[in-house]
Write a protein that holds these residues in place. Structure first.
Motif, PDB file in Angstrom:
ATOM      1  N   ALA A  83       0.815  -1.211   0.000  1.00 42.59           N
ATOM      2  CA  ALA A  83       0.000   0.000   0.000  1.00 42.59           C
ATOM      3  C   ALA A  83       0.850   1.264   0.000  1.00 42.59           C
ATOM      4  O   ALA A  83       1.966   1.292   0.533  1.00 42.59           O
ATOM      5  N   LYS A  84       0.298   2.301  -0.590  1.00 43.98           N
ATOM      6  CA  LYS A  84       0.829   3.657  -0.456  1.00 43.98           C
ATOM      7  C   LYS A  84       0.083   4.280   0.712  1.00 43.98           C
ATOM      8  O   LYS A  84      -1.144   4.327   0.722  1.00 43.98           O
ATOM      9  N   TYR A  85       0.811   4.764   1.688  1.00 46.49           N
ATOM     10  CA  TYR A  85       0.225   5.060   2.996  1.00 46.49           C
ATOM     11  C   TYR A  85       0.585   6.450   3.483  1.00 46.49           C
ATOM     12  O   TYR A  85       1.730   6.886   3.382  1.00 46.49           O
ATOM     13  N   THR A  86      -0.416   7.153   4.037  1.00 47.65           N
ATOM     14  CA  THR A  86      -0.203   8.434   4.700  1.00 47.65           C
ATOM     15  C   THR A  86      -0.901   8.409   6.048  1.00 47.65           C
ATOM     16  O   THR A  86      -2.097   8.105   6.126  1.00 47.65           O
ATOM     17  N   GLY A  87      -0.170   8.703   7.101  1.00 41.37           N
ATOM     18  CA  GLY A  87      -0.762   8.824   8.426  1.00 41.37           C
ATOM     19  C   GLY A  87      -0.777  10.273   8.855  1.00 41.37           C
ATOM     20  O   GLY A  87       0.246  10.954   8.762  1.00 41.37           O
ATOM     21  N   ALA A  88      -1.934  10.770   9.307  1.00 41.73           N
ATOM     22  CA  ALA A  88      -2.041  12.157   9.770  1.00 41.73           C
ATOM     23  C   ALA A  88      -2.873  12.240  11.051  1.00 41.73           C
ATOM     24  O   ALA A  88      -3.850  12.979  11.124  1.00 41.73           O
ATOM     25  N   PRO A  89      -2.506  11.477  12.087  1.00 43.25           N
ATOM     26  CA  PRO A  89      -3.247  11.551  13.352  1.00 43.25           C
ATOM     27  C   PRO A  89      -2.765  12.705  14.222  1.00 43.25           C
ATOM     28  O   PRO A  89      -1.629  13.156  14.102  1.00 43.25           O
ATOM     29  N   TYR A  90      -3.661  13.164  15.110  1.00 43.63           N
ATOM     30  CA  TYR A  90      -3.337  14.204  16.086  1.00 43.63           C
ATOM     31  C   TYR A  90      -3.856  13.768  17.451  1.00 43.63           C
ATOM     32  O   TYR A  90      -5.034  13.431  17.587  1.00 43.63           O
ATOM     33  N   SER A  91      -3.000  13.797  18.446  1.00 46.45           N
ATOM     34  CA  SER A  91      -3.407  13.396  19.788  1.00 46.45           C
ATOM     35  C   SER A  91      -4.459  14.340  20.357  1.00 46.45           C
ATOM     36  O   SER A  91      -4.440  15.543  20.122  1.00 46.45           O
ATOM     37  N   GLY A  92      -5.392  13.773  21.132  1.00 47.41           N
ATOM     38  CA  GLY A  92      -6.408  14.570  21.800  1.00 47.41           C
ATOM     39  C   GLY A  92      -7.594  14.953  20.961  1.00 47.41           C
ATOM     40  O   GLY A  92      -8.487  15.663  21.429  1.00 47.41           O
ATOM     41  N   THR A  93      -7.650  14.482  19.726  1.00 44.02           N
ATOM     42  CA  THR A  93      -8.706  14.914  18.802  1.00 44.02           C
ATOM     43  C   THR A  93      -9.930  14.018  18.863  1.00 44.02           C
ATOM     44  O   THR A  93      -9.918  12.931  19.427  1.00 44.02           O
ATOM     45  N   THR A  94     -10.988  14.507  18.232  1.00 39.02           N
ATOM     46  CA  THR A  94     -12.171  13.698  17.962  1.00 39.02           C
ATOM     47  C   THR A  94     -12.655  14.042  16.560  1.00 39.02           C
ATOM     48  O   THR A  94     -11.992  14.778  15.824  1.00 39.02           O
ATOM     49  N   LEU A  95     -13.811  13.499  16.175  1.00 33.71           N
ATOM     50  CA  LEU A  95     -14.266  13.623  14.786  1.00 33.71           C
ATOM     51  C   LEU A  95     -14.357  15.067  14.314  1.00 33.71           C
ATOM     52  O   LEU A  95     -13.968  15.390  13.194  1.00 33.71           O
ATOM     53  N   CYS A  96     -14.864  15.961  15.178  1.00 29.54           N
ATOM     54  CA  CYS A  96     -15.070  17.335  14.721  1.00 29.54           C
ATOM     55  C   CYS A  96     -13.775  18.040  14.377  1.00 29.54           C
ATOM     56  O   CYS A  96     -13.763  18.989  13.583  1.00 29.54           O
ATOM     57  N   ASP A  97     -12.656  17.599  14.930  1.00 23.32           N
ATOM     58  CA  ASP A  97     -11.376  18.229  14.612  1.00 23.32           C
ATOM     59  C   ASP A  97     -11.011  18.071  13.147  1.00 23.32           C
ATOM     60  O   ASP A  97     -10.279  18.896  12.590  1.00 23.32           O
ATOM     61  N   TYR A  98     -11.496  17.012  12.512  1.00 22.24           N
ATOM     62  CA  TYR A  98     -11.167  16.757  11.113  1.00 22.24           C
ATOM     63  C   TYR A  98     -12.218  17.300  10.149  1.00 22.24           C
ATOM     64  O   TYR A  98     -12.101  17.120   8.938  1.00 22.24           O
ATOM     65  N   LEU A  99     -13.238  17.986  10.674  1.00 21.87           N
ATOM     66  CA  LEU A  99     -14.254  18.591   9.821  1.00 21.87           C
ATOM     67  C   LEU A  99     -13.775  19.931   9.282  1.00 21.87           C
ATOM     68  O   LEU A  99     -13.212  20.743  10.021  1.00 21.87           O
ATOM     69  N   GLU A 100     -13.993  20.184   8.011  1.00 22.42           N
ATOM     70  CA  GLU A 100     -13.719  21.512   7.480  1.00 22.42           C
ATOM     71  C   GLU A 100     -14.721  22.493   8.078  1.00 22.42           C
ATOM     72  O   GLU A 100     -15.869  22.166   8.330  1.00 22.42           O
ATOM     73  N   ASN A 133     -13.308  11.129  22.164  1.00 19.26           N
ATOM     74  CA  ASN A 133     -13.043  12.201  23.124  1.00 19.26           C
ATOM     75  C   ASN A 133     -14.318  12.561  23.876  1.00 19.26           C
ATOM     76  O   ASN A 133     -15.292  13.008  23.282  1.00 19.26           O
ATOM     77  N   SER A 134     -14.326  12.351  25.187  1.00 18.78           N
ATOM     78  CA  SER A 134     -15.571  12.488  25.946  1.00 18.78           C
ATOM     79  C   SER A 134     -15.506  13.528  27.060  1.00 18.78           C
ATOM     80  O   SER A 134     -16.456  13.659  27.824  1.00 18.78           O
ATOM     81  N   TRP A 135     -14.414  14.266  27.147  1.00 12.66           N
ATOM     82  CA  TRP A 135     -14.273  15.192  28.274  1.00 12.66           C
ATOM     83  C   TRP A 135     -14.106  16.645  27.828  1.00 12.66           C
ATOM     84  O   TRP A 135     -13.768  17.504  28.614  1.00 12.66           O
ATOM     85  N   GLY A 136     -14.358  16.939  26.568  1.00 11.66           N
ATOM     86  CA  GLY A 136     -14.311  18.325  26.112  1.00 11.66           C
ATOM     87  C   GLY A 136     -12.921  18.873  25.946  1.00 11.66           C
ATOM     88  O   GLY A 136     -12.716  20.085  25.991  1.00 11.66           O
ATOM     89  N   TYR A 137     -11.933  18.012  25.718  1.00  9.23           N
ATOM     90  CA  TYR A 137     -10.548  18.473  25.587  1.00  9.23           C
ATOM     91  C   TYR A 137     -10.373  19.358  24.360  1.00  9.23           C
ATOM     92  O   TYR A 137      -9.632  20.328  24.394  1.00  9.23           O
ATOM     93  N   TYR A 153     -23.883  14.254  24.148  1.00 11.53           N
ATOM     94  CA  TYR A 153     -22.603  13.746  23.642  1.00 11.53           C
ATOM     95  C   TYR A 153     -22.829  12.782  22.475  1.00 11.53           C
ATOM     96  O   TYR A 153     -22.208  12.920  21.416  1.00 11.53           O
ATOM     97  N   PHE A 154     -23.737  11.825  22.621  1.00  9.66           N
ATOM     98  CA  PHE A 154     -23.952  10.850  21.561  1.00  9.66           C
ATOM     99  C   PHE A 154     -24.647  11.472  20.349  1.00  9.66           C
ATOM    100  O   PHE A 154     -24.346  11.095  19.211  1.00  9.66           O
ATOM    101  N   ARG A 155     -25.553  12.412  20.576  1.00 10.21           N
ATOM    102  CA  ARG A 155     -26.169  13.105  19.436  1.00 10.21           C
ATOM    103  C   ARG A 155     -25.111  13.854  18.637  1.00 10.21           C
ATOM    104  O   ARG A 155     -25.101  13.823  17.402  1.00 10.21           O
ATOM    105  N   ARG A 156     -24.229  14.538  19.352  1.00 11.81           N
ATOM    106  CA  ARG A 156     -23.184  15.299  18.674  1.00 11.81           C
ATOM    107  C   ARG A 156     -22.216  14.358  17.947  1.00 11.81           C
ATOM    108  O   ARG A 156     -21.813  14.618  16.812  1.00 11.81           O
ATOM    109  N   TYR A 157     -21.834  13.274  18.597  1.00 11.40           N
ATOM    110  CA  TYR A 157     -20.890  12.337  17.979  1.00 11.40           C
ATOM    111  C   TYR A 157     -21.502  11.720  16.729  1.00 11.40           C
ATOM    112  O   TYR A 157     -20.830  11.567  15.700  1.00 11.40           O
ATOM    113  N   ASP A 158     -22.774  11.380  16.771  1.00  5.38           N
ATOM    114  CA  ASP A 158     -23.469  10.823  15.619  1.00  5.38           C
ATOM    115  C   ASP A 158     -23.515  11.837  14.477  1.00  5.38           C
ATOM    116  O   ASP A 158     -23.252  11.503  13.313  1.00  5.38           O
TER     117      ASP A 158
END
Length: 299
Positions: A83-100, A133-137, A153-158
């Motif tokens: 595979a051709k692979y790219t990793g771009a993780p960030y510690s402390g993040t959740t789904l909304c961090d990757y939203l434009e 991420n469940s503590w608002g970091y 929390y679950f509504r927002r995560y969904d």
């Protein structure tokens, strides 16, 4: 009676966020090539199955669990699938961090948002690994925490899972990448929370024709999918490789350090994020399950 539980949640936040400095850049990306496809939702096969007809391009996004495992996943993907692979993780993040649209209150810069990376790299597969991420970091959660309001929390995560899928889909255009959601292992502090987070991944994958890699099962006891444990019996794969069966005399291997019940890296956590520097059975178990699912997604 609530105080010890709340303290535990705060400690978890410190551990997951403290795995590294979330503002730091992701690991060195590998070059990627275009092409993608989408089909229907299926669970990963029990055996690896045939290799894809061509080497897939894989993008890996996530939080500190992805940060610690990104190097191992890249190694496994290159070896098994070329595979051709790219990793771009960030510690402390959740789904909304990757939203434009969240750059001004996010731990992920605009250039590394999921949609931006999909437009630039044209991956076949996007792997999403988030503990939840469940503590608002992260500021983009707008202060919504599991402790204060599980329902919100679950509504927002969904909603964020749906928006992230939509943004990845739009960015992929006619070459839409297949999304692989990575299910999480047992949560020692709020076991029902991670069960429901995994259910949201199942729901989202089924709705959009994507896949779930049940990597969390690989770090769970056979007697309980959501029962936390520090040790598991060694697998044949681990017994055959020195160092992976950490207690061969007892035929068991360590998944977590004594001082960190959430991460799977057996080296101490650091103040800046980096891939795990030591062989860690939990990380390898997780990544091998993810590779199985990517193999299916890329066929």
């Amino acid at each position: 009676m609530r105080k010890p539980w709340v303290v535990g949640v705060l400690l978890a936040g410190m551990l997951l966020g403290g795995c590294g400095d979330p503002a730091s850049a992701p690991g060195e990306p590998a070059p990627a090539a275009p092409r993608a496809s989408a089909t229907t939702h299926q669970r990963a096969p029990a055996s690896p199955g045939p290799a894809p007809r061509r080497a897939p391009t894989v993008l890996y996004l996530g939080d500190s669990l992805a940060m610690e495992g990104q190097k191992v996943l890249g190694q496994e993907l290159r070896r098994d699938l070329r595979a051709k692979y790219t990793g771009a993780p960030y510690s402390g993040t959740t789904l909304c961090d990757y939203l434009e649209g969240t750059a001004d209150r996010s731990l992920v810069p605009a250039s590394d948002k999921a949609a931006a990376l999909v437009r630039r790299l044209r991956p076949d597969v996007v792997v999403l690994q988030f503990w939840g991420n469940s503590w608002g970091y992260t500021p983009c959660m707008d202060g919504i925490t599991y402790d204060e309001s599980p329902a919100r929390y679950f509504r927002r995560y969904d909603a964020d899972a749906r928006r992230l899928t939509e943004q990845i889909t739009a960015a992929g255009g006619t070459g839409r990448p297949r999304i692989v959601w990575v299910s999480q292992g047992p949560d020692p502090i709020t076991p029902d929370r991670v069960r429901r987070v995994n259910a949201l991944y199942e729901k989202r994958a089924a709705a959009s024709g994507d896949l779930v890699a049940d990597a969390g099962k690989a770090v769970s006891p056979a007697t309980g999918r959501y029962t936390w444990t520090q040790y598991l019996p060694c697998t044949a794969h681990e017994r055959a490789r020195p160092g992976l069966c950490t207690q061969p005399g007892r035929d068991r291997t360590a998944l977590h350090r004594d001082d960190d019940h959430l991460h799977f890296c057996l080296a101490p956590t650091t103040t800046r994020p980096k891939p795990c520097p030591v062989r860690s059975p939990g990380i390898l178990r997780i990544t091998r399950e993810v590779v199985k699912t990517i193999r299916q997604a890329a066929r």
